[in-house]
Design a protein around this motif. Structure first.
Motif, PDB file in Angstrom:
ATOM      1  N   VAL A 108       0.654  -1.303  -0.122  1.00  0.00           N
ATOM      2  CA  VAL A 108       0.108   0.008   0.124  1.00  0.00           C
ATOM      3  C   VAL A 108       0.792   1.249   0.008  1.00  0.00           C
ATOM      4  O   VAL A 108       1.837   1.297   0.697  1.00  0.00           O
ATOM      5  CB  VAL A 108      -0.960   0.068   1.361  1.00  0.00           C
ATOM      6  N   ALA A 109       0.503   2.294  -0.777  1.00  0.00           N
ATOM      7  CA  ALA A 109       1.129   3.603  -0.653  1.00  0.00           C
ATOM      8  C   ALA A 109      -0.104   4.926  -0.475  1.00  0.00           C
ATOM      9  O   ALA A 109      -1.013   4.589  -1.148  1.00  0.00           O
ATOM     10  CB  ALA A 109       1.666   3.824  -2.144  1.00  0.00           C
ATOM     11  N   PHE A 110       0.094   5.399   0.641  1.00  0.00           N
ATOM     12  CA  PHE A 110      -0.541   6.636   1.001  1.00  0.00           C
ATOM     13  C   PHE A 110       0.026   7.876   0.281  1.00  0.00           C
ATOM     14  O   PHE A 110       1.389   8.271   0.848  1.00  0.00           O
ATOM     15  CB  PHE A 110      -0.688   6.502   2.415  1.00  0.00           C
ATOM     16  N   ASP A 111      -0.710   8.735  -0.213  1.00  0.00           N
ATOM     17  CA  ASP A 111      -0.109   9.822  -0.541  1.00  0.00           C
ATOM     18  C   ASP A 111      -1.032  10.894  -0.268  1.00  0.00           C
ATOM     19  O   ASP A 111      -2.263  11.436  -1.051  1.00  0.00           O
ATOM     20  CB  ASP A 111       0.261   9.996  -1.964  1.00  0.00           C
ATOM     21  N   PRO A 112      -1.023  11.564   1.038  1.00  0.00           N
ATOM     22  CA  PRO A 112      -1.672  12.767   1.140  1.00  0.00           C
ATOM     23  C   PRO A 112      -1.498  14.115   0.482  1.00  0.00           C
ATOM     24  O   PRO A 112      -0.404  14.577   0.271  1.00  0.00           O
ATOM     25  CB  PRO A 112      -1.441  13.078   2.762  1.00  0.00           C
ATOM     26  N   GLU A 113      -2.313  14.664   0.138  1.00  0.00           N
ATOM     27  CA  GLU A 113      -2.474  16.124  -0.553  1.00  0.00           C
ATOM     28  C   GLU A 113      -3.582  16.955  -0.087  1.00  0.00           C
ATOM     29  O   GLU A 113      -4.640  16.578  -0.694  1.00  0.00           O
ATOM     30  CB  GLU A 113      -2.371  15.757  -2.273  1.00  0.00           C
ATOM     31  N   GLY A 114      -3.143  17.858   0.709  1.00  0.00           N
ATOM     32  CA  GLY A 114      -4.242  18.768   1.163  1.00  0.00           C
ATOM     33  C   GLY A 114      -5.247  17.996   1.922  1.00  0.00           C
ATOM     34  O   GLY A 114      -4.941  17.119   2.804  1.00  0.00           O
ATOM     35  N   SER A 115      -6.465  18.103   1.583  1.00  0.00           N
ATOM     36  CA  SER A 115      -7.529  17.262   2.489  1.00  0.00           C
ATOM     37  C   SER A 115      -7.814  15.940   1.595  1.00  0.00           C
ATOM     38  O   SER A 115      -8.677  15.096   2.228  1.00  0.00           O
ATOM     39  CB  SER A 115      -8.850  18.033   2.412  1.00  0.00           C
ATOM     40  N   ALA A 116      -7.043  15.605   0.552  1.00  0.00           N
ATOM     41  CA  ALA A 116      -7.323  14.270   0.067  1.00  0.00           C
ATOM     42  C   ALA A 116      -5.993  13.305   0.198  1.00  0.00           C
ATOM     43  O   ALA A 116      -4.901  13.600   0.460  1.00  0.00           O
ATOM     44  CB  ALA A 116      -7.280  14.255  -1.443  1.00  0.00           C
ATOM     45  N   LEU A 117      -6.736  11.764   0.521  1.00  0.00           N
ATOM     46  CA  LEU A 117      -5.625  11.082   0.804  1.00  0.00           C
ATOM     47  C   LEU A 117      -5.823   9.911  -0.615  1.00  0.00           C
ATOM     48  O   LEU A 117      -7.046   9.222  -0.839  1.00  0.00           O
ATOM     49  CB  LEU A 117      -5.851  10.158   1.800  1.00  0.00           C
ATOM     50  N   ALA A 118      -4.830  10.080  -1.501  1.00  0.00           N
ATOM     51  CA  ALA A 118      -4.787   8.877  -2.417  1.00  0.00           C
ATOM     52  C   ALA A 118      -4.003   7.680  -2.091  1.00  0.00           C
ATOM     53  O   ALA A 118      -3.068   7.751  -1.300  1.00  0.00           O
ATOM     54  CB  ALA A 118      -3.749   9.500  -3.674  1.00  0.00           C
ATOM     55  N   VAL A 119      -4.697   6.553  -2.508  1.00  0.00           N
ATOM     56  CA  VAL A 119      -4.362   5.202  -2.076  1.00  0.00           C
ATOM     57  C   VAL A 119      -4.204   4.467  -3.127  1.00  0.00           C
ATOM     58  O   VAL A 119      -5.024   4.119  -3.917  1.00  0.00           O
ATOM     59  CB  VAL A 119      -5.265   4.404  -1.105  1.00  0.00           C
ATOM     60  N   ARG A 120      -2.706   3.910  -3.154  1.00  0.00           N
ATOM     61  CA  ARG A 120      -2.688   2.973  -4.424  1.00  0.00           C
ATOM     62  C   ARG A 120      -2.329   1.522  -3.633  1.00  0.00           C
ATOM     63  O   ARG A 120      -1.664   1.661  -2.539  1.00  0.00           O
ATOM     64  CB  ARG A 120      -1.624   3.409  -5.164  1.00  0.00           C
ATOM     65  N   TYR A 121      -2.813   0.481  -4.378  1.00  0.00           N
ATOM     66  CA  TYR A 121      -2.257  -0.915  -3.677  1.00  0.00           C
ATOM     67  C   TYR A 121      -2.247  -1.753  -4.599  1.00  0.00           C
ATOM     68  O   TYR A 121      -2.628  -1.954  -5.869  1.00  0.00           O
ATOM     69  CB  TYR A 121      -3.457  -1.117  -2.730  1.00  0.00           C
ATOM     70  N   ARG A 122      -1.404  -2.905  -4.200  1.00  0.00           N
ATOM     71  CA  ARG A 122      -1.408  -4.051  -4.962  1.00  0.00           C
ATOM     72  C   ARG A 122      -1.543  -5.451  -4.016  1.00  0.00           C
ATOM     73  O   ARG A 122      -0.985  -5.445  -3.083  1.00  0.00           O
ATOM     74  CB  ARG A 122      -0.060  -4.435  -5.572  1.00  0.00           C
ATOM     75  N   ILE A 123      -2.656  -6.099  -4.372  1.00  0.00           N
ATOM     76  CA  ILE A 123      -2.986  -7.490  -3.447  1.00  0.00           C
ATOM     77  C   ILE A 123      -2.312  -8.456  -4.291  1.00  0.00           C
ATOM     78  O   ILE A 123      -2.533  -8.720  -5.520  1.00  0.00           O
ATOM     79  CB  ILE A 123      -4.332  -7.516  -2.976  1.00  0.00           C
ATOM     80  N   SER A 124      -1.390  -9.301  -3.754  1.00  0.00           N
ATOM     81  CA  SER A 124      -0.858 -10.720  -4.278  1.00  0.00           C
ATOM     82  C   SER A 124      -1.402 -11.883  -3.852  1.00  0.00           C
ATOM     83  O   SER A 124      -1.457 -12.109  -2.345  1.00  0.00           O
ATOM     84  CB  SER A 124       0.679 -10.418  -4.409  1.00  0.00           C
ATOM     85  N   ASN A 125      -1.975 -12.694  -4.360  1.00  0.00           N
ATOM     86  CA  ASN A 125      -2.031 -14.208  -3.941  1.00  0.00           C
ATOM     87  C   ASN A 125      -0.928 -15.056  -3.776  1.00  0.00           C
ATOM     88  O   ASN A 125      -0.472 -15.338  -4.669  1.00  0.00           O
ATOM     89  CB  ASN A 125      -3.177 -14.851  -4.825  1.00  0.00           C
ATOM     90  N   THR A 126      -0.668 -15.124  -2.424  1.00  0.00           N
ATOM     91  CA  THR A 126       0.635 -16.017  -2.284  1.00  0.00           C
ATOM     92  C   THR A 126       0.473 -17.394  -1.815  1.00  0.00           C
ATOM     93  O   THR A 126       1.026 -18.175  -1.401  1.00  0.00           O
ATOM     94  CB  THR A 126       1.573 -15.341  -1.042  1.00  0.00           C
ATOM     95  N   GLY A 127      -0.956 -17.791  -1.815  1.00  0.00           N
ATOM     96  CA  GLY A 127      -1.445 -19.084  -1.693  1.00  0.00           C
ATOM     97  C   GLY A 127      -1.653 -19.799  -2.548  1.00  0.00           C
ATOM     98  O   GLY A 127      -1.088 -19.764  -3.763  1.00  0.00           O
ATOM     99  N   THR A 128      -2.204 -20.946  -2.462  1.00  0.00           N
ATOM    100  CA  THR A 128      -2.331 -22.181  -3.495  1.00  0.00           C
ATOM    101  C   THR A 128      -3.407 -22.356  -4.116  1.00  0.00           C
ATOM    102  O   THR A 128      -3.769 -22.952  -5.053  1.00  0.00           O
ATOM    103  CB  THR A 128      -2.076 -23.469  -2.883  1.00  0.00           C
TER     104      THR A 128
END
Length: 181
Positions: A23-43
């Protein structure tokens, strides 16, 4: 010298049972931009509950397959943003908000992003985000209409009780950093 914009982004990784969330949080003023990558590490395949609910799609508040704004709840500890399956509300509405999920095969990853207006919760000093995931069961999930690149599946309401929640550490908005866990 000017700092590159990317240098101001706070990053964290959350490990779960069969899943890794970056996850990456990028606050800018009153906004919070969130970028993410979910990876399946299971079987086995994984259901990722970041696609909203069928009611939002039917009422045209959401395009099937897109990431909606998160639900949010403020308490004494801070503001919690959530993308997760929800239980069936009581009393049951005429058109219930059936959870939608993306299906992630073993070894695959899915990228997503959303923005949140922090002014919706004035005075918030700490924020965290939680993402619900669960094993994908072919008998419990049904293919749903998809309009975007990501196919979505309807999930049973019971997923609200059995899903795993991957939550970031608390993010200090003023400092722009994740707190040590």
């Amino acid at each position: 010298t000017h700092m590159h914009e990317e240098d101001q982004v706070a990053r964290t990784t959350v490990e779960g049972d069969g899943a890794r969330l970056e996850v990456a949080f990028d606050p800018e003023g009153s906004a919070l931009a969130v970028r993410y990558r979910i990876s399946n590490t299971g079987t086995g395949p994984l259901a990722v509950f970041d696609r909203g609910d069928r009611h939002a799609v039917l009422t045209k508040r959401l395009v099937a397959g897109e990431v909606p704004p998160p639900r949010f709840e403020a308490d004494a500890a801070g503001l919690v943003l959530t993308h997760a399956a929800r239980a069936l509300p009581r009393p049951t509405p005429t058109v219930p908000p059936v959870p939608l999920a993306a299906k992630l095969a073993p070894g695959e990853a899915l990228d997503g992003a959303f923005a949140f207006d922090l002014s919706l919760s004035p005075g918030t000093g700490r924020v965290r985000w939680c993402l619900g995931v669960a094993p994908f069961d072919d008998d419990g999930f049904q293919a749903s209409d998809s309009a975007g690149e990501i196919p979505v599946w309807t999930a049973p309401f019971e997923m609200a009780e059995t899903q795993q929640r991957l939550c970031t550490p608390w993010f200090d908005v003023a400092a722009g950093t994740f707190e040590a866990s």
